[in-house]
Design a protein around this motif. Structure first.
Motif, mmCIF file in Angstrom:
data_model
loop_
_atom_site.group_PDB
_atom_site.id
_atom_site.type_symbol
_atom_site.label_atom_id
_atom_site.label_comp_id
_atom_site.label_asym_id
_atom_site.label_seq_id
_atom_site.Cartn_x
_atom_site.Cartn_y
_atom_site.Cartn_z
ATOM 1 N N LEU A 281 1.165 -0.954 0.331
ATOM 2 C CA LEU A 281 0.257 0.029 0.266
ATOM 3 C C LEU A 281 0.665 0.973 0.267
ATOM 4 O O LEU A 281 0.698 2.213 -0.726
ATOM 5 N N LEU A 282 1.728 0.969 0.654
ATOM 6 C CA LEU A 282 2.597 2.251 0.999
ATOM 7 C C LEU A 282 3.683 2.688 -0.481
ATOM 8 O O LEU A 282 4.068 3.874 -0.105
ATOM 9 N N VAL A 290 9.273 -1.091 -3.488
ATOM 10 C CA VAL A 290 8.322 -2.363 -2.715
ATOM 11 C C VAL A 290 10.086 -1.872 -1.623
ATOM 12 O O VAL A 290 10.625 -2.217 -0.147
ATOM 13 N N PRO A 291 11.700 -2.748 -2.651
ATOM 14 C CA PRO A 291 12.668 -2.497 -1.496
ATOM 15 C C PRO A 291 12.698 -1.314 -0.452
ATOM 16 O O PRO A 291 13.247 -2.386 0.494
ATOM 17 N N PHE A 292 12.807 -0.237 -0.345
ATOM 18 C CA PHE A 292 12.675 0.537 0.258
ATOM 19 C C PHE A 292 11.704 0.634 1.620
ATOM 20 O O PHE A 292 12.212 0.650 2.376
ATOM 21 N N ALA A 294 10.589 -1.861 2.239
ATOM 22 C CA ALA A 294 10.269 -2.857 3.157
ATOM 23 C C ALA A 294 11.418 -2.843 3.867
ATOM 24 O O ALA A 294 11.394 -3.526 5.046
ATOM 25 N N PHE A 295 12.680 -2.221 3.643
ATOM 26 C CA PHE A 295 13.277 -2.267 4.681
ATOM 27 C C PHE A 295 13.258 -0.836 5.551
ATOM 28 O O PHE A 295 13.952 -1.518 6.924
ATOM 29 N N PHE A 296 12.364 0.027 5.048
ATOM 30 C CA PHE A 296 12.358 1.188 6.330
ATOM 31 C C PHE A 296 11.217 0.597 7.294
ATOM 32 O O PHE A 296 10.968 -0.258 8.480
ATOM 33 N N PHE A 297 10.394 -0.089 6.442
ATOM 34 C CA PHE A 297 9.213 -1.597 7.901
ATOM 35 C C PHE A 297 10.477 -2.646 8.396
ATOM 36 O O PHE A 297 10.196 -2.251 9.795
ATOM 37 N N ALA A 298 11.127 -2.931 7.713
ATOM 38 C CA ALA A 298 11.846 -4.067 8.416
ATOM 39 C C ALA A 298 12.709 -3.267 9.752
ATOM 40 O O ALA A 298 12.907 -3.621 10.675
ATOM 41 N N ALA A 299 13.277 -2.347 9.183
ATOM 42 C CA ALA A 299 14.037 -1.724 10.270
ATOM 43 C C ALA A 299 13.652 -1.168 11.459
ATOM 44 O O ALA A 299 13.860 -1.567 12.370
ATOM 45 N N VAL A 300 12.130 -0.842 11.685
ATOM 46 C CA VAL A 300 11.194 0.020 12.472
ATOM 47 C C VAL A 300 11.141 -1.621 13.247
ATOM 48 O O VAL A 300 10.916 -1.559 14.399
ATOM 49 N N THR A 301 10.281 -2.450 12.115
ATOM 50 C CA THR A 301 10.173 -3.209 13.273
ATOM 51 C C THR A 301 11.327 -4.312 13.514
ATOM 52 O O THR A 301 10.927 -4.229 15.487
ATOM 53 N N LYS A 302 12.494 -4.550 13.468
ATOM 54 C CA LYS A 302 13.794 -5.118 13.883
ATOM 55 C C LYS A 302 13.770 -3.460 15.153
ATOM 56 O O LYS A 302 14.142 -4.598 16.631
ATOM 57 N N GLY A 303 13.904 -2.877 15.343
ATOM 58 C CA GLY A 303 14.825 -1.944 15.553
ATOM 59 C C GLY A 303 13.411 -1.685 17.435
ATOM 60 O O GLY A 303 13.969 -1.259 18.499
ATOM 61 N N SER A 304 12.117 -1.297 16.652
ATOM 62 C CA SER A 304 11.859 -1.815 17.739
ATOM 63 C C SER A 304 11.756 -3.307 19.095
ATOM 64 O O SER A 304 11.209 -2.677 20.139
ATOM 65 N N VAL A 305 12.167 -4.440 18.846
ATOM 66 C CA VAL A 305 12.364 -5.220 19.796
ATOM 67 C C VAL A 305 12.915 -4.814 21.278
ATOM 68 O O VAL A 305 12.177 -5.461 22.028
#
Lengths: 340, 324
Positions: A281-282, A290-292, A294-305
């Motif tokens: 959607l974004l 998509v790759p960019f 997805a990278f932003f989302f991956a960083a947010v997901t893993k960073g918030s752990v």
């Protein structure tokens, strides 16, 4: 594209992200947390060390694979919410091969990836058949099948595939080393999964853009009835789109099982299926973004752990930020179209 | 099974299904007007969390339900605004809101996880509660359950027995025709969607304040998706939708009972936990399948009975109406 157009696009793209950050900052302040420290923790959680960064890539791969599959179903006008369960079934397929087949790694690894893709594709076909033959909307068919797939994984883990002696929800016995995707030393990623993601993205981008199949899929997505009367086999293309998306999702699940966890765990799909929908959607339904994203989302997901451990802030903050940005982006697209 | 146990089971089905009933009725109201609020699962989660949090901090149940309704109405107003004013895809906005609200509920609900808090008190109807079987089932409950029954009847009456209700049907079926006859289609759509959202929010608070007390991660376990499916199963009719919700609640409590039956001892609990969602697919298959249509179209009588049972979606559901 003219210059003003470019700046316009950039503004409409960056605006929602900034506003999303502002609202997330307010959420942090509302629970009495220090926003600056929270964002710093997220940053070091994602990029603070090579191992952290490799965790981000671990999340990036399934997000790209899932998004690649969803580009196909969205082009055909389908909401494949069942992608989460398709990832789970891919992981189950891969785990089944890893547990039963005894072959050297160069044969076993491709075999379990194929089994994963097959598992995802079959599960997606089930949702597709429910839509095409049963007239059950794919949102409900897919969503229901997600819960069934997760239940099946949990059942296998504490039932038939339980670890010797103890039944625990922490996962099955680790796969034999021949079934592991090779990683770079000290890191949790390797060349195979990155290549899988990038090659899949390129293939689907080209296929949707430059083939008759892609054109027909687009026609169905724009107006299925008109496409049907023009001779496009609508139902067959729908089923095909489901199967292909499921195959990419299954590949993502197999990669998570064999490349990240080396076993089957209950939450093997990690929410990456649902998150892939937000990524697409974004990205404005365009492969290029998509790759960019997805990278932003991956960083947010893993960073918030790291948030709950270091600052006692719930890690759902990452999801809040992602959801906020996508919501504002979707709304801003509407505002933009209205005042053009 | 003795009568007493059956009565108690029916009473608990009626009570435990009440959040689902509120959600189904609320969604039916909005969809009747032509707008799908797909965010239901997120809305219920967030309103359940807010309802419990407010009750926990203020010890005031009225305030708690009010806050939950406000949450439901706010989320629904985003759906309505984006659909009516911005002409955006209702499914896209609804899905994003589902995800966002779920994460918001986890983020803000963190301090309230597994805290004991207030509950809706039991309130037997004086006199009526003494009636043998009926009284025990219908009048020996709490205020929320009575309200759920009232809401079913009120919404049915409003849609099918009043002038504005007739207009509500027309703006969902044939908005252009309704507009030509003087109805402000989009304003009414907005009002019904927001009102429906408030009912959904009320259901969320009912969940965390008496059906499954308290708050935990993803506390309402997918009930919003079930509600969306039950609206379809009920053919967009409030009473049939409510019956669908009760059938669903009944089957769920049956599966709870079955787990304790020795014959099912080998069936793992995971099977029972996913049963609601498998059931959801089967139910939808039942009401939308062409083969079943053909089966019932054999004789005119059976066709008529079947058509009256399944119901059709409002003609303009999910579409944008341009009123110039």
């Amino acid at each position: 594209m003219s210059k003003t157009n470019f700046w316009n696009d950039l503004g409409w793209g960056v605006g929602p992200i900034l506003l999303g950050l502002v609202l997330t900052t307010l959420a942090l302040m509302a629970v009495g947390a220090d926003p600056a420290r929270a964002y710093a923790t997220m940053w070091t959680g994602a990029f603070g060390a090579p191992e952290k960064f490799s965790n981000v890539v671990d999340a990036w791969v399934p997000l790209v694979l899932g998004s690649v599959g969803l580009l196909i179903t969205f082009t055909a006008g389908l909401w494949n919410i069942g992608i989460e369960g398709q990832m789970v079934m891919g992981a189950i397929g891969a785990a089944w091969v890893a547990r039963t087949v005894d072959l050297p790694a160069p044969v076993l690894v491709p075999l379990l990836l194929v089994a994963g893709a097959l598992g995802g594709a079959l599960w997606a076909l089930l949702a597709g058949a429910l839509k095409v033959y049963g007239r059950v909307h794919e949102i409900f068919g897919g969503l229901g099948l997600n819960f069934v797939a997760m239940g099946l994984a949990l059942y296998l883990i504490i039932g038939p595939w339980k670890r010797a002696g103890i039944a625990s929800t922490s996962g099955t016995e680790p796969f034999p080393p021949a079934a592991w995707l090779p990683n770079w030393p000290g890191l949790s990623v390797g060349p195979i999964e990155i290549a899988l993601a990038l090659v899949s993205l390129a293939l689907v981008y080209l296929a949707l853009r430059g083939t008759l199949w892609g054109l027909q899929l687009k026609a169905i997505g724009k107006n299925a009835r008109a496409a049907f009367w023009l001779g496009v086999p609508t139902q067959r293309h729908w089923l095909g789109a489901f199967a292909l998306c499921g195959a990419f999702a299954g590949l993502a699940g197999a990669e998570q099982a064999a490349g990240v966890w080396a076993r089957l765990i209950p939450s093997i799909s990690g929410g990456y299926g649902y998150l892939s929908i937000l990524v697409v959607l974004l990205s404005g339904f365009q492969a290029g973004g998509v790759p960019f994203v997805a990278f932003f989302f991956a960083a947010v997901t893993k960073g918030s752990v790291a948030l709950p451990l270091d600052l006692q802030i719930d890690s759902a903050l990452g999801g809040v930020l992602q959801g906020m940005i996508v919501l504002l982006y979707v709304l801003s697209q509407g505002v933009r179209a209205k005042f053009r | 099974m003795d009568t007493n146990l059956i009565v108690l089971t029916l009473a608990s089905v009626l009570a435990d299904s009440s959040p689902l009933v509120f959600a189904v009725i609320g969604e039916t109201l909005g969809e009747k007007a032509g707008i799908t609020n797909l965010s239901l699962d997120g809305t219920i989660l967030l309103s359940a969390m807010v309802g419990f949090a407010v009750a926990f901090t203020t010890d005031n149940l009225y305030l708690a339900f009010l806050a939950a309704m406000l949450v439901g109405a706010s989320v629904a107003s985003i759906v309505a605004f984006s659909s009516i004013v911005l002409k955006l895809d209702q499914i896209a906005v609804g899905f994003v809101l589902t995800m966002l609200c779920a994460d918001l509920s986890t983020f803000f609900g963190n301090p309230y996880v597994r805290k004991p808090g207030p509950a809706v008190p039991h309130l037997a109807m004086p006199g009526l509660g003494e009636i043998p079987v009926i009284g025990k089932i219908f009048f020996d409950q709490n205020a929320v359950v009575y309200l759920s029954l009232l809401v079913i009847l009120a919404v049915w009456w409003w849609i099918y027995k009043t002038q504005p209700g007739l207009q509500l049907q027309s703006i969902g079926e044939r908005p252009a025709a309704a507009f030509a006859r003087g109805a402000n289609v989009n304003a009414q759509r907005f009002v019904y969607t927001v009102l429906g959202g408030a009912l959904v929010g009320f259901g969320g608070a009912a969940y965390s304040l008496f059906v499954k007390l308290g708050w935990s991660y993803h506390h309402t376990s997918g009930i919003g998706w079930i509600a969306l499916a039950v609206v379809i199963f009920g053919g967009w009719h409030p009473i049939r939708g409510a019956i669908g919700a009760y059938i669903f609640g009944g089957l769920q409590s049956l599966s709870g009972l079955a787990q304790s039956v020795p014959a099912f001892a080998n069936v793992p609990t995971q099977v029972f936990q996913t049963a609601p969602f498998a059931l959801m697919i089967v139910a939808l298959l039942l009401v939308s399948n062409q083969a079943i249509d053909r089966f019932f179209s054999g004789s005119p009588i059976s066709r008529k009975v079947w058509q009256s049972l399944r119901g059709a979606p409002p003609g303009a559901l999910g579409t944008v109406f341009e009123q110039e």
